[in-house]
Design an enzyme around this catalytic site. Structure first.
Site, PDB file in Angstrom:
ATOM      1  N   VAL A   1     -24.197  42.457  13.348  1.00  0.00           N
ATOM      2  CA  VAL A   1     -25.462  42.797  13.995  1.00  0.00           C
ATOM      3  C   VAL A   1     -26.520  43.135  12.943  1.00  0.00           C
ATOM      4  O   VAL A   1     -26.201  43.768  11.935  1.00  0.00           O
ATOM      5  CB  VAL A   1     -25.263  44.052  14.885  1.00  0.00           C
ATOM      6  CG1 VAL A   1     -26.546  44.445  15.584  1.00  0.00           C
ATOM      7  CG2 VAL A   1     -24.148  43.850  15.874  1.00  0.00           C
ATOM      8  N   CYS A   2     -27.769  42.741  13.213  1.00  0.00           N
ATOM      9  CA  CYS A   2     -28.911  43.213  12.420  1.00  0.00           C
ATOM     10  C   CYS A   2     -30.054  43.464  13.397  1.00  0.00           C
ATOM     11  O   CYS A   2     -29.824  43.695  14.577  1.00  0.00           O
ATOM     12  CB  CYS A   2     -29.281  42.227  11.311  1.00  0.00           C
ATOM     13  SG  CYS A   2     -29.981  40.665  11.887  1.00  0.00           S
ATOM     14  N   ARG A   3     -31.287  43.418  12.932  1.00  0.00           N
ATOM     15  CA  ARG A   3     -32.414  43.671  13.832  1.00  0.00           C
ATOM     16  C   ARG A   3     -32.701  42.466  14.717  1.00  0.00           C
ATOM     17  O   ARG A   3     -32.865  42.594  15.917  1.00  0.00           O
ATOM     18  CB  ARG A   3     -33.669  44.050  13.038  1.00  0.00           C
ATOM     19  CG  ARG A   3     -34.853  44.406  13.934  1.00  0.00           C
ATOM     20  CD  ARG A   3     -36.104  44.741  13.153  1.00  0.00           C
ATOM     21  NE  ARG A   3     -36.533  43.648  12.281  1.00  0.00           N
ATOM     22  CZ  ARG A   3     -37.218  42.568  12.681  1.00  0.00           C
ATOM     23  NH1 ARG A   3     -37.551  42.438  13.954  1.00  0.00           N
ATOM     24  NH2 ARG A   3     -37.552  41.640  11.821  1.00  0.00           N
TER      25      ARG A   3
END
Length: 105
Positions: A68-70
């Site tokens: 996951v990231c932004r």
């Protein structure tokens, strides 16, 4: 099964459903600590993308992993890196935390 440059994606609603069912997914959040401070998926482990080459051994290669990231860009890079290290059960969260409507901690 998948080429080195292929990244498998999972959409936020599918991930949320799987977590609600109690599936024991390993979630790796590759955002910077300052970003994670605003909220992360419960149980996610923060390994910033820049630290991944030194810390990827902290990720259990036998478990299904969601990165996951932004927005999904850094996590795509992280998935490609993990694939190059022999991880084959890795998913990219499409849209990242920007698309996540589930619980955060």
């Amino acid at each position: 099964m998948f080429g080195r440059n292929k990244v498998r994606n999972i959409i936020p609603t599918d991930l949320e459903e799987r977590l609600k069912r109690g599936e024991k997914l390993q979630i790796i959040d590759v955002r910077e600590p300052s970003e994670v401070a605003s909220g992360k998926i419960p149980g996610a482990v923060n390994i910033p993308l820049g630290q991944l080459p030194q810390r990827f051994s902290e990720i259990d290669r036998t478990r299904e992993t969601v990165v996951v990231c932004r927005s999904g860009m850094r996590s795509t890079k992280a998935c490609k890196f993990l694939a190059s290290q022999g991880y084959d059960n890795v998913w990219n969260l499409m849209g990242g935390m920007s698309g996540w409507k589930g619980r955060v901690q």
